[in-house]
Write an enzyme that holds these catalytic residues in place. Structure first.
Site, PDB file in Angstrom:
ATOM      1  CD  GLU B  42      -1.847  -2.411   1.841  1.00  0.00           C
ATOM      2  OE1 GLU B  42      -0.687  -2.572   2.072  1.00  0.00           O
ATOM      3  OE2 GLU B  42      -2.755  -3.106   1.697  1.00  0.00           O
ATOM      4  CG  PHE B 104     -10.019  -9.438  11.019  1.00  0.00           C
ATOM      5  CD1 PHE B 104      -8.832  -9.905  11.452  1.00  0.00           C
ATOM      6  CD2 PHE B 104     -10.316  -9.490   9.510  1.00  0.00           C
ATOM      7  CE1 PHE B 104      -7.813 -10.223  10.688  1.00  0.00           C
ATOM      8  CE2 PHE B 104      -9.295  -9.925   8.820  1.00  0.00           C
ATOM      9  CZ  PHE B 104      -8.055 -10.440   9.189  1.00  0.00           C
ATOM     10  CD  GLN B 105      -7.518  -7.353   7.244  1.00  0.00           C
ATOM     11  OE1 GLN B 105      -8.509  -6.995   6.747  1.00  0.00           O
ATOM     12  NE2 GLN B 105      -6.113  -7.684   7.001  1.00  0.00           N
ATOM     13  CE  LYS B 154     -17.013  -6.661   3.340  1.00  0.00           C
ATOM     14  NZ  LYS B 154     -16.464  -7.668   3.700  1.00  0.00           N
ATOM     15  CG  MET B 463      22.466  12.578   4.510  1.00  0.00           C
ATOM     16  SD  MET B 463      23.705  13.628   3.694  1.00  0.00           S
ATOM     17  CE  MET B 463      22.930  14.338   2.187  1.00  0.00           C
TER      18      MET B 463
END
Lengths: 166, 552
Positions: B42, B104-105, B154, B463
């Protein structure tokens, strides 16, 4: 320096988090905060007291104005305004000391709103200084618990906050 | 309904990664045949949408599922926020009855992204969806641009509702100011006329508002030299005689000294970032400051402006161009041009066969005629790209300036290539940064995106190593990456082409081959591991206290 900000916000979920979160993540300190509805449906008013120098306050105001749910921010500190805070104090009050407490309360135009065998609840309103002075007097009797609202503030005269320049 | 909104907003492509809480949305994408680029992470999708937005100026759109999908977007959203890039992120959320139950999630992504979005929404009613989407695009792409997130449960995705998409939008609490105050503009013009040593200091706001032509015209008319920040690179052609290069920590001698001596600083679309200013109270000590920015909160944030102008840089400059009279700056121009000539950016090419990173970038620039879209990761290679890739036009150096996100380059290149399939997109990466999102090679291969990836491989987190060398007694704590993957074989494992270059003599031929190879190509440039980015200003010192800026 103490500054009082009047913030008009849209009454949407999470708007308090947006405002308070902005203060904490940019390192500004909220001294106290009060939120309530306005006459306009859907618009709430927050009164936030902060301790900050003028440049920081200017930056706070600008950052607040960037929040999409914020309608208007005004610094009321330099305007002539009235400011009030309400405090409830539960103080120890054996029967023998009640009248003494009542006298002090009367001087501060505070109200006794509950009495039990060994304590009282007193309601007092005013500016922060007055409340501090009252607390000092009450300490002598023994304060069990206090709770207070944040300050709320309105401009004196017929001018209303919405008409102020941001 | 979301898809219908995307159509209304002329979104031609979305970047994303599906999951449980966006199944319905993805089903619609499937049915409607919406163009969708599936990344491998993602974060990659967020950076790709960001890269797409930066090169096109249109909002990028990214979709992810709830919970981990949404939290994986966070770095990408923060990157876009810091660089004011218009991005609309749509995340799935657990169904409304489950919100707040640790389902969940489930993750409170509107809470998490509150400080890193311009605004965000949790949709609770299908009826709100059209105006929320309309507002989201409007807010993302107006005023000071930035990311907006919409969290879409959802069950709401599955609901049907009346599709009433507003054509216009009036948000009483959101009114960006575009036109500069005419009184302040007049004052600014007077200051320009009177200044003897004026300097334009331009940043990302110039590119964002498309003010590059006005700025060049302004500089030509008034004979005022220009320095551009990393975010402003390309807003002025590199070869323009009064262009002084980048200011700040790795800025040029000419730019930093010009800031130090200037009597008038015209700051345009900049935010006086610490990487530019160094120690604030030593910054532009002799200058009156004109600060033009669309975000009122930037004015006076770090540096007090003598003449503040809130507005869109393009419109303000157009207005100023009408009125401004040039002052007498010829002595000053001669001085800064002499600085530019006498103290150029340079590096030492030893007689041995050691491959210098700066040489690699110079060659990449030469062989792409300075016309590639260049994306970078973050670190030494990023600074070398800014210093040595001589850009001709804006929106061509795509780099995470504010947040400094390693792993940005490859996914951003993917987004850029999706936007411009015919252009050369060059990702200049570090060996450390590249490994943070190297999985996106699979995306480039799958969609046959011919991005050319130049890994400036010094086997270090360069760096950080440079700082350890200069400020931490040479104790290289955990910056050595030697023994890392074989990037050529890694590329091949993904189905891309891979080349390795270890000496200066091989650069030209290999780059030419890479540019003529279809599909994605990785070139592993094995450069001098100890090379430092110079010049350098130590943190919290004045920008004229430069290390490594000696006279030619």
């Amino acid at each position: 320096m103490k500054r009082i900000l009047a913030i008009l916000v849209e009454d949407r979920p999470g708007v308090l988090t947006r405002v308070s979160g902005l203060f904490s993540r940019r390192g500004y300190n909220i001294k106290n905060i009060a939120v309530g509805p306005t006459m306009e449906p859907g618009i709430s008013r927050m009164t936030v007291t902060v301790e900050a120098d003028p440049l920081t306050v200017e930056q706070i105001v600008k950052q607040l104005n960037k929040l999409v749910n914020v309608l208007k921010v005004n610094d009321l500190t330099d305007e002539t305004s009235v400011e009030r805070e309400l405090m409830l104090i539960k103080v120890k009050a054996e029967p023998g000391r009640r009248s003494e407490i009542q006298q002090v309360a009367a001087t501060f135009r505070a109200k006794i709103i509950d009495i039990s065998p060994d304590s009282m609840i007193i309601e007092v309103t005013g500016e922060e200084q007055k409340l501090q002075a009252f607390l000092l007097m009450m300490q002598e009797f023994g304060i069990k618990e206090i709770v207070s609202t944040g300050s709320v503030s309105l401009l004196r005269g017929s001018k209303v906050t919405r008409e102020l320049r941001a | 309904m979301v898809l219908a909104c995307l159509e209304k907003e002329n979104v031609d492509v979305v970047f994303g990664f599906p999951g449980g809480a966006v199944l319905t949305l993805y089903d619609e994408i499937y049915k409607m045949g919406k163009r969708h680029i599936l990344t491998r992470h993602e974060q990659g999708a967020a950076h790709a949408a960001d890269g797409y937005a930066r090169v096109t100026g249109k909002p990028g759109v990214v979709i992810a599922t709830s919970g981990p999908g949404a939290t994986n977007l966070v770095t990408g959203i923060a990157t876009a926020y810091m660089d004011s890039v218009p991005l609309v992120a749509i995340t799935g959320q657990v169904a409304t009855p489950f919100i707040g139950t640790d389902a969940f999630q489930e993750a409170d992504i509107t809470g998490i992204t509150l400080p890193i979005t311009k605004h965000n929404y949790l949709v609770k009613d299908i009826g709100e969806l059209p105006w929320i989407l309309k507002e989201a695009f409007f807010i993302a792409n107006t005023g000071r641009k930035g990311p907006v997130l919409i969290d879409l449960p959802k069950d709401i995705q599955a609901q049907e509702g009346e599709f009433d998409y507003p054509d216009r939008l009036e948000i009483s609490t959101y009114k960006p100011i575009y036109e500069g105050h005419l009184g302040q503009i007049a004052r600014a013009c007077t200051a320009v006329k009177e200044a003897k040593k004026p300097l334009i200091y331009a940043g990302g706001g110039v590119a964002s508002s498309g003010a590059h032509e006005e700025m060049l015209a302004f500089s030509q008319k008034t004979r005022i030299p220009v320095t551009t920040t990393l975010m402003g690179m390309g807003s002025i052609p590199y070869e323009y005689e009064l262009f002084l290069g980048m200011p700040g920590m790795h800025g040029t001698y000419a730019a930093n000294n010009a800031i130090n001596e200037a009597d008038l600083l015209l700051a345009m679309g900049v935010r006086f970032d610490d990487r530019v200013t160094g120690k604030l109270d030593t910054f532009a000590p002799n200058a009156q400051i004109i600060h033009i920015d669309i975000d009122p909160a930037e004015i006076g944030k770090n540096v007090l402006a003598d003449i503040p102008i809130v507005g869109d840089v393009k419109r303000v400059l157009a207005e100023m161009l009408k009125r401004v009279q040039p002052g007498d700056t010829e002595m000053w121009c001669k001085k800064v041009v002499d600085w530019k000539k006498n103290y150029p950016l340079r590096y030492r090419q030893e007689s041995n066969n050691c491959l210098k990173p700066q040489f690699v970038i110079e060659e990449l620039c030469r062989l792409t005629a300075g016309e590639a879209i260049v994306t970078t990761d973050v670190g030494q290679h990023q600074m070398w790209a800014a210093q040595y890739y001589r850009l001709k036009s804006p929106r061509r150096l795509i780099s995470s300036g504010g947040l400094g996100t390693m792993g940005f380059g490859l996914p951003a290149a993917i987004g850029a290539q999706v936007a411009f399939p015919e252009k050369v997109v060059l990702c200049i990466a570090g060996d450390g940064s590249f490994q943070m999102n190297s999985q996106e090679l699979a995306t480039a291969v799958k969609y046959d995106l011919p991005v050319k990836i130049a890994i400036i491989n010094n086997q270090y987190l360069g760096m950080v190593r440079q700082w350890q060398k200069l400020f931490y007694g040479g104790r290289y704590s955990h910056t050595n990456l030697a023994g890392g993957p074989d990037f050529v074989r890694l590329a091949e494992a993904y189905g891309a082409r891979g080349f390795r270059v270890a000496s200066p003599g091989e650069v030209e031929e290999t780059v030419k081959i890479a540019l003529n190879t279809p599909g994605p190509v990785v070139i592993d440039f094995q450069v001098d591991p100890e090379e430092d980015v110079m010049p350098m200003v130590a943190p919290n010192t004045s920008i004229v206290e430069m290390i490594g800026g000696e006279e030619r």
